[in-house]
Motif scaffolding. Structure first.
Motif, PDB file in Angstrom:
ATOM      1  N   ALA A   1       0.655  -1.117  -0.050  1.00  0.00           N
ATOM      2  CA  ALA A   1      -0.041  -0.025  -0.099  1.00  0.00           C
ATOM      3  C   ALA A   1       1.001   1.244  -0.204  1.00  0.00           C
ATOM      4  N   ILE A   2       1.742   1.147   0.711  1.00  0.00           N
ATOM      5  CA  ILE A   2       2.884   2.257   0.814  1.00  0.00           C
ATOM      6  C   ILE A   2       3.568   2.478  -0.781  1.00  0.00           C
ATOM      7  N   ALA A   3       4.165   1.309  -1.003  1.00  0.00           N
ATOM      8  CA  ALA A   3       4.883   1.635  -2.547  1.00  0.00           C
ATOM      9  C   ALA A   3       3.760   2.184  -3.415  1.00  0.00           C
TER      10      ALA A   3
ATOM     11  N   ALA B   1       9.023  -2.851  -6.556  1.00  0.00           N
ATOM     12  CA  ALA B   1       9.810  -2.175  -5.371  1.00  0.00           C
ATOM     13  C   ALA B   1       9.514  -2.929  -4.120  1.00  0.00           C
ATOM     14  N   LEU B   2       8.372  -3.566  -3.811  1.00  0.00           N
ATOM     15  CA  LEU B   2       8.234  -4.352  -2.677  1.00  0.00           C
ATOM     16  C   LEU B   2       9.103  -5.571  -2.990  1.00  0.00           C
ATOM     17  N   GLN B   3       9.172  -6.350  -4.072  1.00  0.00           N
ATOM     18  CA  GLN B   3       9.996  -7.498  -4.195  1.00  0.00           C
ATOM     19  C   GLN B   3      11.480  -7.165  -3.911  1.00  0.00           C
ATOM     20  N   SER B   4      12.018  -5.919  -4.525  1.00  0.00           N
ATOM     21  CA  SER B   4      13.479  -5.743  -4.437  1.00  0.00           C
ATOM     22  C   SER B   4      13.562  -5.075  -2.934  1.00  0.00           C
TER      23      SER B   4
ATOM     24  N   ARG C   1      12.015   1.540   5.626  1.00  0.00           N
ATOM     25  CA  ARG C   1      12.935   2.326   5.039  1.00  0.00           C
ATOM     26  C   ARG C   1      13.465   1.643   3.757  1.00  0.00           C
ATOM     27  N   LEU C   2      13.655   0.559   3.847  1.00  0.00           N
ATOM     28  CA  LEU C   2      14.253  -0.415   2.540  1.00  0.00           C
ATOM     29  C   LEU C   2      13.304  -0.122   1.559  1.00  0.00           C
ATOM     30  N   LEU C   3      12.017  -0.323   1.695  1.00  0.00           N
ATOM     31  CA  LEU C   3      10.977   0.068   0.710  1.00  0.00           C
ATOM     32  C   LEU C   3      10.846   1.263   0.120  1.00  0.00           C
ATOM     33  N   VAL C   4      11.108   2.384   0.831  1.00  0.00           N
ATOM     34  CA  VAL C   4      11.102   3.708   0.357  1.00  0.00           C
ATOM     35  C   VAL C   4      12.273   3.790  -0.444  1.00  0.00           C
ATOM     36  N   HIS C   5      13.466   3.452  -0.152  1.00  0.00           N
ATOM     37  CA  HIS C   5      14.639   3.497  -1.075  1.00  0.00           C
ATOM     38  C   HIS C   5      14.063   2.703  -2.362  1.00  0.00           C
ATOM     39  N   ALA C   6      13.800   1.607  -2.228  1.00  0.00           N
ATOM     40  CA  ALA C   6      13.387   0.729  -3.422  1.00  0.00           C
ATOM     41  C   ALA C   6      12.629   1.527  -4.343  1.00  0.00           C
ATOM     42  N   CYS C   7      11.450   2.334  -3.542  1.00  0.00           N
ATOM     43  CA  CYS C   7      10.635   3.125  -4.652  1.00  0.00           C
ATOM     44  C   CYS C   7      11.259   4.084  -5.121  1.00  0.00           C
ATOM     45  N   TYR C   8      12.391   4.714  -4.377  1.00  0.00           N
ATOM     46  CA  TYR C   8      13.167   5.604  -5.276  1.00  0.00           C
ATOM     47  C   TYR C   8      13.790   5.303  -6.285  1.00  0.00           C
ATOM     48  N   ALA C   9      14.284   4.012  -6.091  1.00  0.00           N
ATOM     49  CA  ALA C   9      15.380   3.497  -7.128  1.00  0.00           C
ATOM     50  C   ALA C   9      14.308   3.070  -8.532  1.00  0.00           C
ATOM     51  N   GLU C  10      13.081   2.573  -8.261  1.00  0.00           N
ATOM     52  CA  GLU C  10      12.111   2.270  -9.249  1.00  0.00           C
ATOM     53  C   GLU C  10      11.676   3.389  -9.872  1.00  0.00           C
ATOM     54  N   ALA C  11      11.662   4.754  -9.359  1.00  0.00           N
ATOM     55  CA  ALA C  11      11.020   6.046 -10.056  1.00  0.00           C
ATOM     56  C   ALA C  11      11.899   6.334 -10.800  1.00  0.00           C
TER      57      ALA C  11
END
Length: 181
Positions: free
Chosen positions: A29-31, A44-47, A71-81
């Motif tokens: 939901a956050i991602a 992002a979630l899988q990563s 925190r790992l998830l948010v950084h994965a979201c940044y990478a996906e973006a």
């Protein structure tokens, strides 16, 4: 929960599976809210979960597992973006069950305007807005999660709110269709 985290830290796959099951819905939901795209959110979630499994033995405080994985998830979201700079438009199919109330139409229009405005924010601003308004974290914890100073988190939230408000107001303004002579 601490016991499950400690077992997972020692390499217990089943314990890690329990952790994933207990946090993945919230994380997805956050991602999704940050990235505004379910496919990117899944990536992002899988990563972030792969990173969590690899880095879990280095987690210092098992009681902070959820904050750490967020925190790992948010950084994965940044990478996906960053990987996917072009945002795909999402088309929603709304059910047609007959005439809708005026309130329902306004609600759909409001949500649509908010979604368009939210897409105008940077991914960093979206992350702060989601963590504050959706997850309910205080700014100090958001700053800790994102690895930024509290003032930066406060500033991102302030500017994101301003941009959202301005974008919604701009969308609501009538289009000038001609000049008065």
């Amino acid at each position: 929960m601490r016991d499950v985290v400690e077992r997972a830290m020692r390499g217990d796959h089943d314990a890690f599976g329990l952790l994933v099951n207990s946090t993945s819905d919230r994380m997805f939901a956050i991602a999704t809210r940050i990235l505004r795209d379910t496919h990117l959110a899944e990536d992002a979630l899988q990563s972030s979960l792969i990173t969590a499994w690899r880095e879990l033995p280095r987690l210092r405080d098992p009681d902070r597992f959820e904050a750490w994985v967020r925190r790992l998830l948010v950084h994965a979201c940044y990478a996906e973006a960053r990987r996917r700079r072009q945002w795909a438009g999402n088309v929603r199919v709304l059910p047609v069950d007959g005439p809708a109330d005026r309130d329902e139409i306004v609600s759909v229009n409001d949500r649509d305007a908010l979604d368009r405005a939210f897409r105008r924010l940077t991914v960093e601003q979206r992350a702060v807005v989601v963590l504050h308004h959706h997850v309910g974290l205080p700014l100090v914890e958001i700053a800790e999660t994102l690895g930024i100073p509290p003032g930066t988190a406060r500033s991102r939230l302030h500017y994101a709110t301003r941009l959202l408000r301005a974008a919604i107001e701009a969308d609501a303004a009538p289009i000038n269709q001609g000049r008065m002579a």
